[in-house]
Design a protein around this motif. Structure first.
Motif, short mmCIF file in Angstrom:
data_model
loop_
_atom_site.label_atom_id
_atom_site.label_comp_id
_atom_site.label_asym_id
_atom_site.label_seq_id
_atom_site.Cartn_x
_atom_site.Cartn_y
_atom_site.Cartn_z
N GLY A 210 0.84 -1.12 0.08
CA GLY A 210 0.22 -0.14 -0.06
C GLY A 210 0.91 1.23 0.09
O GLY A 210 2.06 1.16 -0.27
N VAL A 211 0.46 2.49 0.35
CA VAL A 211 0.95 3.66 0.39
C VAL A 211 1.98 3.68 1.38
O VAL A 211 1.99 3.07 2.55
CB VAL A 211 -0.27 4.89 0.48
N ASN A 216 7.48 10.13 10.63
CA ASN A 216 6.96 10.65 11.80
C ASN A 216 5.77 9.65 12.26
O ASN A 216 5.79 9.74 13.41
CB ASN A 216 6.70 12.19 11.57
N ALA A 217 5.05 9.44 11.34
CA ALA A 217 3.81 8.31 11.51
C ALA A 217 4.51 6.95 12.10
O ALA A 217 3.87 6.35 13.39
CB ALA A 217 3.09 8.00 10.45
N PHE A 248 -4.24 5.59 8.07
CA PHE A 248 -3.60 4.22 8.12
C PHE A 248 -4.10 3.18 9.03
O PHE A 248 -4.57 2.29 8.79
CB PHE A 248 -1.98 4.77 8.82
N ALA A 249 -4.75 3.89 10.31
CA ALA A 249 -5.37 3.11 11.31
C ALA A 249 -6.85 2.62 10.70
O ALA A 249 -7.02 1.29 10.90
CB ALA A 249 -5.45 3.72 12.44
N THR A 250 -7.50 3.58 10.09
CA THR A 250 -8.83 3.28 9.61
C THR A 250 -8.73 2.27 8.48
O THR A 250 -9.35 0.93 8.48
CB THR A 250 -9.38 4.37 9.05
N SER A 251 -7.59 2.28 7.64
CA SER A 251 -7.44 1.31 6.52
C SER A 251 -7.19 -0.11 7.24
O SER A 251 -7.73 -1.07 6.60
CB SER A 251 -6.24 1.73 5.71
N TYR A 252 -6.38 -0.33 8.07
CA TYR A 252 -5.97 -1.47 8.64
C TYR A 252 -7.09 -2.10 9.48
O TYR A 252 -7.45 -3.36 9.05
CB TYR A 252 -4.75 -1.42 9.78
#
Length: 280
Positions: A210-211, A216-217, A248-252
């Motif tokens: 993915g992206v 920093n994230a 990121f969190a929502t995608s996972y």
């Protein structure tokens, strides 16, 4: 946040008590947090409640929508209540309730309520019915209390997501490459939801990922993992970084739940010009 069921089916299931058991044998007590509700008929409601020992359960409260109901005030969204339930064939029946923590501030703080709704939705989607999840219950209860107390909702929500993933066995690998297992370099690395972790710069060229997730994230995720909410809540998170971490969190989470998550999207639509929550 509502579960579908025909009204006739729900009435039938809730009224069919197990015939061989006395009322005393059917009664039990539990603490629980109200996660969702659905109106039934003219006066009843079906609630989804998360409990420490019984996990996620659906129950029916009869007459709860009437103004004279004594149960209604104790079964509001996100209430932590002590309940007496009578076992039914499929739906248990609420016979008594007492509020332990109403989390009143959530009803007047739109950002806190939006993030609480997301937390509830994530828990509903990632847990099975009637499976004991005491750690998840404690995490839910603590997170709602922090949101109600005015702690940065962004930090509370990211901590809840990461801690719940770990509790359910889906903790993402954030230190080593999921392909070659070498330590990740401090560069933007791609995250593979299917593999449950990041790939290094070498391995990302061999497979499709993915992206890219910024340095920093990745640092923020490691801070959550190593030091917990107390430290993460003090970090000054920019709007761009907050957006990246949320996506990121929502995608996972959506990959694991195998369905879309709506709560934060609804909140963003209501508050399009909000300032991104950040910690000082």
């Amino acid at each position: 946040m509502e579960y579908g069921m025909s009204q006739e089916e729900a009435r039938t299931r809730s009224s069919e008590a197990l015939p061989a058991r006395s009322l005393r044998e059917r009664l039990y007590r539990t603490d629980g947090i109200i996660l969702s509700r659905m109106s039934l008929g003219e006066a009843d409601r079906i609630f989804t409640i998360f409990t420490p020992r019984h996990g996620k359960i659906r129950v029916i409260a009869k007459g709860v929508r009437r103004p004279s109901s004594r149960l209604g005030p104790h079964l509001e969204y996100f209430n932590r209540s002590h309940l007496m339930l009578a076992r039914g064939r499929d739906l248990d029946v609420v016979t008594a309730a007492e509020t332990l923590d109403p989390h009143l501030s959530l009803r007047s703080d739109l950002a806190a309520f939006g993030h609480a709704s997301h937390i509830a939705e994530v828990l509903l989607r990632l847990t099975e019915d009637r499976q004991e999840q005491e750690n998840a219950y404690d995490l839910l209860s603590g997170s709602l209390r922090l949101l109600s107390d005015g702690v940065d909702p962004f930090a509370v929500t990211r901590h809840f997501e990461f801690a719940l993933l770990a509790a359910l066995g889906f903790r993402p690998e954030i230190y080593n490459c999921v392909v070659c297992e070498r330590a990740l370099e401090p560069v933007a690395n791609p995250f593979s939801a299917a593999r449950g972790g990041f790939a290094c710069a070498t391995c990302r060229d061999r497979e499709q990922y993915g992206v890219l997730v910024s340095v920093n994230a990745q640092k923020y995720l490691r801070t959550l993992d190593r030091h917990g909410l107390a430290v993460a809540a003090r970090l000054n998170v920019s709007g761009a970084l907050a957006t990246e971490l949320e996506r990121f969190a929502t995608s996972y989470l959506q990959y694991l739940a195998e369905r879309d998550l709506q709560s934060l999207r609804v909140w963003h639509a209501i508050e399009p010009d909000r300032d991104t929550p950040r910690s000082e």
